[in-house]
Design an enzyme around this catalytic site. Structure first.
Site, mmCIF file in Angstrom:
data_model
loop_
_atom_site.group_PDB
_atom_site.id
_atom_site.type_symbol
_atom_site.label_atom_id
_atom_site.label_comp_id
_atom_site.label_asym_id
_atom_site.label_seq_id
_atom_site.Cartn_x
_atom_site.Cartn_y
_atom_site.Cartn_z
ATOM 1 N N SER A 189 0.828 -1.208 0.000
ATOM 2 C CA SER A 189 0.000 0.000 0.000
ATOM 3 C C SER A 189 0.864 1.261 0.000
ATOM 4 O O SER A 189 2.008 1.254 0.452
ATOM 5 C CB SER A 189 -0.916 0.026 1.227
HETATM 6 N N1 SAH Z 1 -0.806 -4.647 3.778
HETATM 7 C C1 SAH Z 1 -0.193 -5.236 2.627
HETATM 8 C C2 SAH Z 1 -1.084 -4.955 1.438
HETATM 9 C C3 SAH Z 1 -1.087 -6.080 0.504
HETATM 10 S S1 SAH Z 1 -2.287 -5.974 -0.774
HETATM 11 C C4 SAH Z 1 1.212 -4.740 2.433
HETATM 12 O O1 SAH Z 1 1.611 -3.787 3.104
HETATM 13 O O2 SAH Z 1 1.958 -5.347 1.665
HETATM 14 C C5 SAH Z 1 -3.636 -6.887 -0.068
HETATM 15 C C6 SAH Z 1 -3.340 -8.265 0.384
HETATM 16 O O3 SAH Z 1 -4.582 -8.858 0.782
HETATM 17 C C7 SAH Z 1 -2.748 -9.204 -0.662
HETATM 18 O O4 SAH Z 1 -1.587 -9.769 -0.167
HETATM 19 C C8 SAH Z 1 -3.847 -10.231 -0.894
HETATM 20 O O5 SAH Z 1 -3.351 -11.511 -1.207
HETATM 21 C C9 SAH Z 1 -4.539 -10.216 0.452
HETATM 22 N N2 SAH Z 1 -5.900 -10.772 0.440
HETATM 23 C C10 SAH Z 1 -6.879 -10.616 -0.493
HETATM 24 N N3 SAH Z 1 -7.990 -11.296 -0.147
HETATM 25 C C11 SAH Z 1 -7.703 -11.905 1.038
HETATM 26 C C12 SAH Z 1 -8.439 -12.761 1.902
HETATM 27 N N4 SAH Z 1 -9.693 -13.151 1.635
HETATM 28 N N5 SAH Z 1 -7.837 -13.207 3.026
HETATM 29 C C13 SAH Z 1 -6.553 -12.840 3.327
HETATM 30 N N6 SAH Z 1 -5.812 -12.033 2.546
HETATM 31 C C14 SAH Z 1 -6.366 -11.567 1.422
#
Ligand code: SAH
Length: 213
Positions: A62
């Site tokens: 993010s």
């Molecule tokens: N906070 C993270 C943002 C990653 S983007 C960072 O700083 O890197 C969002 C993340 O949510 C991705 O890794 C994606 O795989 C995860 N995600 C999406 N749907 C999900 C679900 N149902 N359960 C767990 N994780 C999920």
């Protein structure tokens, strides 16, 4: 010759301050956390720009502003003992949270990303994080209720399980997508008999997906 250019991290912090981030501990955590450790070396020169960056598997780390805003909203009523994070990704938001609360419980559905996050947090010697590989729409019942829940991927409705696992007086910060392709970041506060929902801003997160990969 000494350069008079500010360090990119200080420049980022200055930018976040002008964007309404006032929580000093949040700013300090962002200033001192090496975001370049969380991205591919080819992208590390962009690590302190205020942008999301790809982390593989179609996902993104993010934007620092969004990490700061969500964390600030979560902490806006005082310190928290534990936080449930849905969407560990590369672990950057997790690392910020881990410096500001007693314990972080974080759930990720892509196993390789969870492994990468574990490596990044071990390198930072972060020890107050528990990882779960699974579909975060169901939360993590074992350690509920949580005074804070933060979701970093957007569902089309707020998952009922997350509302149920929120402690009384607790706060859930979550992006939700609408049918027109827009997304809104909400803060939901649990009261004794109902939930209060507060609009924060329009955002652009990856979708919350079902199942595991
Ligand atoms: N906070 C993270 C943002 C990653 S983007 C960072 O700083 O890197 C969002 C993340 O949510 C991705 O890794 C994606 O795989 C995860 N995600 C999406 N749907 C999900 C679900 N149902 N359960 C767990 N994780 C999920």
């Amino acid at each position: 010759m000494l350069s008079s250019q500010p360090h990119p991290r200080d420049r980022l912090i200055k930018q976040l301050s002008t964007q309404g981030i006032y929580h000093q501990a949040v700013l300090e955590a962002i200033r001192t956390t090496p975001r370049h450790w969380f991205v591919d070396p080819a992208l590390s020169r962009h690590a302190y720009s205020n942008h999301p960056l790809p982390i593989g598997y179609g996902q993104t780390i993010s934007q620092p502003y969004i990490v700061a805003r969500m964390t600030q909203e979560l902490l806006s009523h005082g310190p928290l003992t534990k936080v449930l994070e849905i969407g560990t990704g590369c672990g950057y938001q997790t690392a910020i949270l881990a410096q500001l609360v007693d314990h972080v419980y974080t759930v990720e559905r892509i196993q390789n990303l969870q492994l990468a996050a574990r490596t990044h947090l071990a390198r930072l010697e972060v020890q107050n994080v528990s990882f779960s590989y699974g579909d975060g729409q169901w939360g993590w019942t074992e350690f509920a209720p949580y005074p804070g829940i933060l979701v970093t991927a957007a569902p089309s409705n707020i998952p009922r399980s997350l509302l149920e696992q929120l402690a009384l007086g607790g706060r859930l910060v979550i992006p939700v997508s609408d049918s027109k392709g827009g997304q809104v970041l909400w803060k939901v506060i649990r009261h004794r008999t109902d939930y209060q929902q507060e609009f924060l801003e329009e955002v652009n997160f990856v979708p919350l997906c079902k199942g595991v990969v």
